[in-house]
Design a protein around this motif. Structure first.
Motif, PDB file in Angstrom:
ATOM      1  N   PRO A 100     -31.173  -3.118  19.551  1.00 25.87           N
ATOM      2  CA  PRO A 100     -31.714  -4.455  19.253  1.00 25.87           C
ATOM      3  C   PRO A 100     -31.018  -5.610  19.971  1.00 25.87           C
ATOM      4  O   PRO A 100     -31.299  -6.762  19.671  1.00 25.87           O
ATOM      5  N   TRP A 101     -30.140  -5.334  20.920  1.00 26.22           N
ATOM      6  CA  TRP A 101     -29.221  -6.353  21.419  1.00 26.22           C
ATOM      7  C   TRP A 101     -29.898  -7.554  22.061  1.00 26.22           C
ATOM      8  O   TRP A 101     -29.669  -8.688  21.676  1.00 26.22           O
ATOM      9  N   TRP A 102     -30.717  -7.358  23.086  1.00 26.74           N
ATOM     10  CA  TRP A 102     -31.157  -8.487  23.904  1.00 26.74           C
ATOM     11  C   TRP A 102     -32.480  -9.109  23.474  1.00 26.74           C
ATOM     12  O   TRP A 102     -32.792 -10.220  23.887  1.00 26.74           O
ATOM     13  N   ARG A 103     -33.260  -8.434  22.670  1.00 29.61           N
ATOM     14  CA  ARG A 103     -34.553  -8.992  22.265  1.00 29.61           C
ATOM     15  C   ARG A 103     -34.676  -8.919  20.748  1.00 29.61           C
ATOM     16  O   ARG A 103     -35.071  -7.902  20.196  1.00 29.61           O
ATOM     17  N   PRO A 104     -34.329 -10.012  20.047  1.00 31.54           N
ATOM     18  CA  PRO A 104     -34.336  -9.996  18.581  1.00 31.54           C
ATOM     19  C   PRO A 104     -35.670  -9.583  17.981  1.00 31.54           C
ATOM     20  O   PRO A 104     -35.709  -8.901  16.957  1.00 31.54           O
ATOM     21  N   GLU A 105     -36.795  -9.966  18.630  1.00 29.76           N
ATOM     22  CA  GLU A 105     -38.093  -9.599  18.071  1.00 29.76           C
ATOM     23  C   GLU A 105     -38.302  -8.083  18.107  1.00 29.76           C
ATOM     24  O   GLU A 105     -38.897  -7.503  17.205  1.00 29.76           O
ATOM     25  N   VAL A 106     -37.787  -7.429  19.138  1.00 32.32           N
ATOM     26  CA  VAL A 106     -37.861  -5.968  19.211  1.00 32.32           C
ATOM     27  C   VAL A 106     -36.853  -5.360  18.234  1.00 32.32           C
ATOM     28  O   VAL A 106     -37.147  -4.372  17.569  1.00 32.32           O
ATOM     29  N   PHE A 155     -22.422  -2.086  20.098  1.00 28.98           N
ATOM     30  CA  PHE A 155     -21.849  -3.413  20.311  1.00 28.98           C
ATOM     31  C   PHE A 155     -20.898  -3.272  21.490  1.00 28.98           C
ATOM     32  O   PHE A 155     -19.800  -2.729  21.345  1.00 28.98           O
ATOM     33  N   GLY A 156     -21.325  -3.702  22.655  1.00 35.72           N
ATOM     34  CA  GLY A 156     -20.458  -3.644  23.827  1.00 35.72           C
ATOM     35  C   GLY A 156     -19.331  -4.661  23.687  1.00 35.72           C
ATOM     36  O   GLY A 156     -19.584  -5.856  23.549  1.00 35.72           O
ATOM     37  N   TRP A 157     -18.111  -4.175  23.705  1.00 37.46           N
ATOM     38  CA  TRP A 157     -16.946  -5.041  23.570  1.00 37.46           C
ATOM     39  C   TRP A 157     -16.998  -6.169  24.597  1.00 37.46           C
ATOM     40  O   TRP A 157     -16.752  -7.334  24.283  1.00 37.46           O
ATOM     41  N   ARG A 158     -17.378  -5.824  25.837  1.00 38.74           N
ATOM     42  CA  ARG A 158     -17.403  -6.844  26.900  1.00 38.74           C
ATOM     43  C   ARG A 158     -18.478  -7.903  26.658  1.00 38.74           C
ATOM     44  O   ARG A 158     -18.378  -9.006  27.157  1.00 38.74           O
ATOM     45  N   ASP A 159     -19.514  -7.561  25.894  1.00 37.37           N
ATOM     46  CA  ASP A 159     -20.565  -8.524  25.587  1.00 37.37           C
ATOM     47  C   ASP A 159     -20.131  -9.514  24.505  1.00 37.37           C
ATOM     48  O   ASP A 159     -20.739 -10.570  24.352  1.00 37.37           O
ATOM     49  N   ILE A 160     -19.118  -9.167  23.751  1.00 26.84           N
ATOM     50  CA  ILE A 160     -18.650 -10.008  22.649  1.00 26.84           C
ATOM     51  C   ILE A 160     -17.378 -10.772  23.023  1.00 26.84           C
ATOM     52  O   ILE A 160     -17.259 -11.957  22.722  1.00 26.84           O
ATOM     53  N   ARG A 195     -21.364   1.323  17.137  1.00 31.88           N
ATOM     54  CA  ARG A 195     -20.563   1.992  18.168  1.00 31.88           C
ATOM     55  C   ARG A 195     -19.980   0.938  19.085  1.00 31.88           C
ATOM     56  O   ARG A 195     -20.701   0.108  19.624  1.00 31.88           O
ATOM     57  N   VAL A 196     -18.662   0.991  19.263  1.00 29.00           N
ATOM     58  CA  VAL A 196     -17.981   0.042  20.134  1.00 29.00           C
ATOM     59  C   VAL A 196     -17.408   0.793  21.332  1.00 29.00           C
ATOM     60  O   VAL A 196     -16.694   1.790  21.174  1.00 29.00           O
ATOM     61  N   ASP A 197     -17.743   0.312  22.508  1.00 28.06           N
ATOM     62  CA  ASP A 197     -17.168   0.785  23.767  1.00 28.06           C
ATOM     63  C   ASP A 197     -17.400  -0.296  24.813  1.00 28.06           C
ATOM     64  O   ASP A 197     -17.621  -1.443  24.459  1.00 28.06           O
ATOM     65  N   HIS A 198     -17.346   0.036  26.077  1.00 22.68           N
ATOM     66  CA  HIS A 198     -17.539  -0.898  27.193  1.00 22.68           C
ATOM     67  C   HIS A 198     -16.547  -2.059  27.146  1.00 22.68           C
ATOM     68  O   HIS A 198     -16.878  -3.187  26.797  1.00 22.68           O
ATOM     69  N   GLN A 199     -15.326  -1.738  27.530  1.00 22.24           N
ATOM     70  CA  GLN A 199     -14.239  -2.715  27.544  1.00 22.24           C
ATOM     71  C   GLN A 199     -14.529  -3.852  28.515  1.00 22.24           C
ATOM     72  O   GLN A 199     -15.189  -3.663  29.524  1.00 22.24           O
ATOM     73  N   PRO A 200     -14.018  -5.055  28.179  1.00 21.10           N
ATOM     74  CA  PRO A 200     -14.181  -6.184  29.102  1.00 21.10           C
ATOM     75  C   PRO A 200     -13.276  -6.031  30.331  1.00 21.10           C
ATOM     76  O   PRO A 200     -12.299  -5.279  30.299  1.00 21.10           O
ATOM     77  N   GLN A 201     -13.590  -6.777  31.366  1.00 22.47           N
ATOM     78  CA  GLN A 201     -12.821  -6.699  32.604  1.00 22.47           C
ATOM     79  C   GLN A 201     -11.349  -6.998  32.366  1.00 22.47           C
ATOM     80  O   GLN A 201     -10.475  -6.334  32.919  1.00 22.47           O
ATOM     81  N   THR A 247     -16.480   0.674  34.942  1.00 24.62           N
ATOM     82  CA  THR A 247     -16.753   1.945  34.276  1.00 24.62           C
ATOM     83  C   THR A 247     -16.274   1.868  32.829  1.00 24.62           C
ATOM     84  O   THR A 247     -15.257   1.248  32.545  1.00 24.62           O
ATOM     85  N   ASN A 248     -17.001   2.490  31.929  1.00 21.91           N
ATOM     86  CA  ASN A 248     -16.591   2.552  30.533  1.00 21.91           C
ATOM     87  C   ASN A 248     -15.317   3.381  30.451  1.00 21.91           C
ATOM     88  O   ASN A 248     -15.291   4.522  30.884  1.00 21.91           O
ATOM     89  N   GLY A 249     -14.241   2.789  29.941  1.00 21.26           N
ATOM     90  CA  GLY A 249     -12.979   3.514  29.862  1.00 21.26           C
ATOM     91  C   GLY A 249     -12.020   2.880  28.882  1.00 21.26           C
ATOM     92  O   GLY A 249     -12.143   1.704  28.540  1.00 21.26           O
ATOM     93  N   ALA A 250     -11.072   3.672  28.430  1.00 25.68           N
ATOM     94  CA  ALA A 250     -10.069   3.175  27.479  1.00 25.68           C
ATOM     95  C   ALA A 250      -9.338   1.987  28.077  1.00 25.68           C
ATOM     96  O   ALA A 250      -8.982   1.998  29.257  1.00 25.68           O
ATOM     97  N   PRO A 251      -9.109   0.937  27.288  1.00 27.90           N
ATOM     98  CA  PRO A 251      -8.391  -0.224  27.821  1.00 27.90           C
ATOM     99  C   PRO A 251      -6.963   0.135  28.195  1.00 27.90           C
ATOM    100  O   PRO A 251      -6.403   1.110  27.687  1.00 27.90           O
ATOM    101  N   ASP A 252      -6.368  -0.673  29.067  1.00 30.46           N
ATOM    102  CA  ASP A 252      -4.987  -0.436  29.471  1.00 30.46           C
ATOM    103  C   ASP A 252      -4.039  -0.521  28.281  1.00 30.46           C
ATOM    104  O   ASP A 252      -3.072   0.229  28.193  1.00 30.46           O
ATOM    105  N   ASN A 253      -4.323  -1.439  27.368  1.00 33.67           N
ATOM    106  CA  ASN A 253      -3.499  -1.624  26.181  1.00 33.67           C
ATOM    107  C   ASN A 253      -4.381  -1.388  24.947  1.00 33.67           C
ATOM    108  O   ASN A 253      -5.275  -2.201  24.660  1.00 33.67           O
TER     109      ASN A 253
END
Length: 190
Positions: free
Chosen positions: A14-20, A40-45, A75-81, A89-95
């Motif tokens: 449901p992320w980008w289109r609330p009506e959908v 919930f993409g961490w980098r999106d938040i 589900r949380v993944d996709h670390q921010p830059q 690439t989706n990966g464990a954060p450095d810290n």
């Protein structure tokens, strides 16, 4: 914590289109299911910088689900830059504390409104693990810090491990799901 048995749900996006998103949450409810799994993409938040949060999408999703009586697995993944971890690439954060801090903020904001958190996705695949060889010991540490952060903010929330990709491959790109799960139990002291 215990779940009623059985409890069923669907994964929706449901992320980008609330009506959908609203339509999909209502479809979950109409089908007689009580759960929806959302990403919930961490980098999106928190992508703009550590401690800089954009809750606009998550607020809408949580409100829609709560209004329709649907429990959420987030589900949380996709670390921010800024968190590293082989971005983009989706990966464990450095810290790992950065991830724990994010979970603290998330679980504090939605205390009692998100019923379960899934920590990462398919860590037995290198493409979900920063293009590195999957590492059950590092994922176990990720689970430990994430669990502690979530439970400190919302003791009633459930914390579940990432789903594993069903694969029998033993390459630098993948580890078999049964081996990975057994290894995870072993490194966590059974």
């Amino acid at each position: 914590l215990r779940m009623s048995s059985p409890e069923y749900g669907m994964q929706i996006f449901p992320w980008w289109r609330p009506e959908v998103g609203s339509r999909d949450i209502q479809a979950v409810q109409a089908a007689g299911f009580t759960w929806a799994k959302v990403n919930f993409g961490w980098r999106d938040i928190e992508g703009a910088g550590k401690g800089v949060f954009d809750w606009s999408h998550t607020d809408q999703i949580v409100e829609m689900a709560n209004n329709d009586g649907i429990d959420l697995i987030v589900r949380v993944d996709h670390q921010p830059q800024w968190a590293g971890g082989s971005y983009p690439t989706n990966g464990a954060p450095d810290n790992l504390q950065d991830l724990a801090d994010f979970f603290t903020a998330l679980a504090t904001r939605y205390k009692g409104r998100i019923r379960a958190y899934e920590v990462w996705n398919e860590p037995n695949l290198s493409r979900e693990w920063g293009n590195l060889t999957p590492d059950p010991a590092k994922y176990a540490e990720m689970m430990r810090v994430s669990y502690a952060a979530i439970k400190a903010a919302d003791p009633n929330a459930m914390v579940i491990s990432a789903g594993l990709s069903p694969t029998g491959s033993w390459t630098t790109d993948a580890r078999p799901d049964d081996w990975y799960l057994e290894s995870l139990y072993l490194v966590m002291g059974n």
